[in-house]
Motif scaffolding. Structure first.
Motif, PDB file in Angstrom:
ATOM      1  N   TYR A   1       0.843  -1.199   0.000  1.00 22.49           N
ATOM      2  CA  TYR A   1       0.000   0.000   0.000  1.00 22.49           C
ATOM      3  C   TYR A   1       0.883   1.256   0.000  1.00 22.49           C
ATOM      4  O   TYR A   1       0.686   2.167  -0.797  1.00 22.49           O
ATOM      5  N   VAL A   2       1.859   1.273   0.897  1.00 29.36           N
ATOM      6  CA  VAL A   2       2.741   2.448   1.010  1.00 29.36           C
ATOM      7  C   VAL A   2       3.621   2.589  -0.230  1.00 29.36           C
ATOM      8  O   VAL A   2       3.771   3.682  -0.776  1.00 29.36           O
ATOM      9  N   THR A   3       4.189   1.474  -0.694  1.00 33.63           N
ATOM     10  CA  THR A   3       5.066   1.532  -1.860  1.00 33.63           C
ATOM     11  C   THR A   3       4.306   1.993  -3.102  1.00 33.63           C
ATOM     12  O   THR A   3       4.776   2.867  -3.841  1.00 33.63           O
ATOM     13  N   GLU A   4       3.109   1.416  -3.304  1.00 33.25           N
ATOM     14  CA  GLU A   4       2.335   1.752  -4.506  1.00 33.25           C
ATOM     15  C   GLU A   4       1.721   3.149  -4.449  1.00 33.25           C
ATOM     16  O   GLU A   4       1.723   3.875  -5.434  1.00 33.25           O
TER      17      GLU A   4
ATOM     18  N   ILE B   1       7.475  -9.603   8.939  1.00 35.85           N
ATOM     19  CA  ILE B   1       7.812  -8.277   8.402  1.00 35.85           C
ATOM     20  C   ILE B   1       7.952  -8.413   6.895  1.00 35.85           C
ATOM     21  O   ILE B   1       8.679  -9.281   6.410  1.00 35.85           O
ATOM     22  N   ALA B   2       7.227  -7.572   6.174  1.00 37.75           N
ATOM     23  CA  ALA B   2       7.342  -7.504   4.710  1.00 37.75           C
ATOM     24  C   ALA B   2       8.133  -6.247   4.379  1.00 37.75           C
ATOM     25  O   ALA B   2       7.781  -5.151   4.829  1.00 37.75           O
ATOM     26  N   LEU B   3       9.182  -6.413   3.608  1.00 33.19           N
ATOM     27  CA  LEU B   3      10.039  -5.297   3.202  1.00 33.19           C
ATOM     28  C   LEU B   3       9.990  -5.139   1.689  1.00 33.19           C
ATOM     29  O   LEU B   3      10.204  -6.109   0.961  1.00 33.19           O
ATOM     30  N   ASN B   4       9.691  -3.940   1.235  1.00 35.74           N
ATOM     31  CA  ASN B   4       9.793  -3.590  -0.187  1.00 35.74           C
ATOM     32  C   ASN B   4      10.951  -2.609  -0.312  1.00 35.74           C
ATOM     33  O   ASN B   4      10.890  -1.514   0.243  1.00 35.74           O
TER      34      ASN B   4
ATOM     35  N   GLY C   1       5.149   5.635  -3.124  1.00 39.90           N
ATOM     36  CA  GLY C   1       6.409   5.500  -3.842  1.00 39.90           C
ATOM     37  C   GLY C   1       7.644   5.362  -2.973  1.00 39.90           C
ATOM     38  O   GLY C   1       8.751   5.657  -3.413  1.00 39.90           O
ATOM     39  N   HIS C   2       7.472   4.900  -1.742  1.00 40.35           N
ATOM     40  CA  HIS C   2       8.613   4.776  -0.822  1.00 40.35           C
ATOM     41  C   HIS C   2       8.991   3.312  -0.603  1.00 40.35           C
ATOM     42  O   HIS C   2       8.136   2.439  -0.572  1.00 40.35           O
ATOM     43  N   ASP C   3      10.310   3.083  -0.413  1.00 43.89           N
ATOM     44  CA  ASP C   3      10.737   1.802   0.138  1.00 43.89           C
ATOM     45  C   ASP C   3      10.124   1.724   1.534  1.00 43.89           C
ATOM     46  O   ASP C   3      10.049   2.731   2.245  1.00 43.89           O
ATOM     47  N   CYS C   4       9.673   0.541   1.917  1.00 43.24           N
ATOM     48  CA  CYS C   4       8.854   0.453   3.115  1.00 43.24           C
ATOM     49  C   CYS C   4       8.936  -0.937   3.726  1.00 43.24           C
ATOM     50  O   CYS C   4       9.191  -1.913   3.025  1.00 43.24           O
ATOM     51  N   PHE C   5       8.699  -1.009   5.041  1.00 46.90           N
ATOM     52  CA  PHE C   5       8.457  -2.306   5.654  1.00 46.90           C
ATOM     53  C   PHE C   5       7.252  -2.191   6.580  1.00 46.90           C
ATOM     54  O   PHE C   5       6.921  -1.121   7.073  1.00 46.90           O
TER      55      PHE C   5
ATOM     56  N   LEU D   1      10.507 -11.199   2.984  1.00 44.32           N
ATOM     57  CA  LEU D   1       9.754 -11.503   4.201  1.00 44.32           C
ATOM     58  C   LEU D   1      10.693 -12.012   5.286  1.00 44.32           C
ATOM     59  O   LEU D   1      11.623 -12.779   5.008  1.00 44.32           O
ATOM     60  N   PHE D   2      10.428 -11.592   6.520  1.00 47.96           N
ATOM     61  CA  PHE D   2      11.195 -12.037   7.684  1.00 47.96           C
ATOM     62  C   PHE D   2      10.194 -12.489   8.743  1.00 47.96           C
ATOM     63  O   PHE D   2       9.262 -11.751   9.055  1.00 47.96           O
TER      64      PHE D   2
END
Length: 191
Positions: A55-58, A119-122, A61-65, A129-130
């Motif tokens: 949601y945050v990335t799309e 934790i999902a990291l983009n 436009g930020h790298d996010c976790f 995923l961690f």
């Protein structure tokens, strides 16, 4: 490096920022102007973490976790799981959730349970995923006043105390969230 943490929980943000190297700065949802409630409509803990990060990335436009956590109880076929926060209803009341859990487990011998954080990291166009898991059991009555959620009835494996009887520092050494965050940090340091 600046990285958005899809959370407005200031305590979580401070805790994670304090563990990260100085070269990585954490931004909250508020910092990027995201004030809406991010939907958590997946039917798994992993799915909700991925939904929030995407949601945050799309949208921004930020790298996010993002993280999501839940309590999984063997005798309840993994419930409350993804519904842990609203197990007793949408009002998300910790005391009501614990009451419902203890009622569901009344008379059951198998009290095994685990807390799980994903934790999902983009980052850099890739997703990672961690997962952190803390094994333990559900005891019959509340003990301790620290922590939150199901902590007063969750006794981690190898201990005679509940998470609610641990200090925040002690819990952060062994908790499911700590294990997932340590994996995230190790990965970020390798970049």
């Amino acid at each position: 490096m600046k990285l958005v943490f899809a959370s407005n929980n200031k305590n979580k943000i401070i805790e994670i920022q304090s563990i990260l190297p100085d070269t990585i700065q954490i931004l909250s949802l508020e910092d990027i102007g995201c004030h809406e409630e991010i939907p958590e409509t997946a039917n798994t803990i992993e799915g909700n973490a991925i939904l929030k990060a995407n949601y945050v990335t799309e949208k921004y436009g930020h790298d996010c976790f993002a993280d999501d956590s839940g309590l999984e109880v063997d005798a309840l076929n993994g419930a409350p799981g993804v519904f842990s926060a609203r197990y007793a209803g949408e009002h998300k009341n910790n005391e009501d959730n614990i009451d419902k859990l203890l009622n569901e487990l009344a008379g059951k011998d198998n009290r095994k349970a685990n807390f799980k954080t994903v934790i999902a990291l983009n980052i850099d166009g890739e997703s990672h995923l961690f997962t952190g898991i803390a094994d333990g059991k559900i005891i019959d009555e509340r003990k301790g006043t620290n922590g939150f959620g199901y902590d007063p009835v969750f006794q981690p494996e190898g201990f005679e105390r509940t998470f609610a009887e641990f200090t925040m520092q002690e819990k952060s050494e062994i908790s499911h969230r700590a294990k997932a965050v340590k994996q995230l940090i190790s990965f970020l340091k390798s970049l």
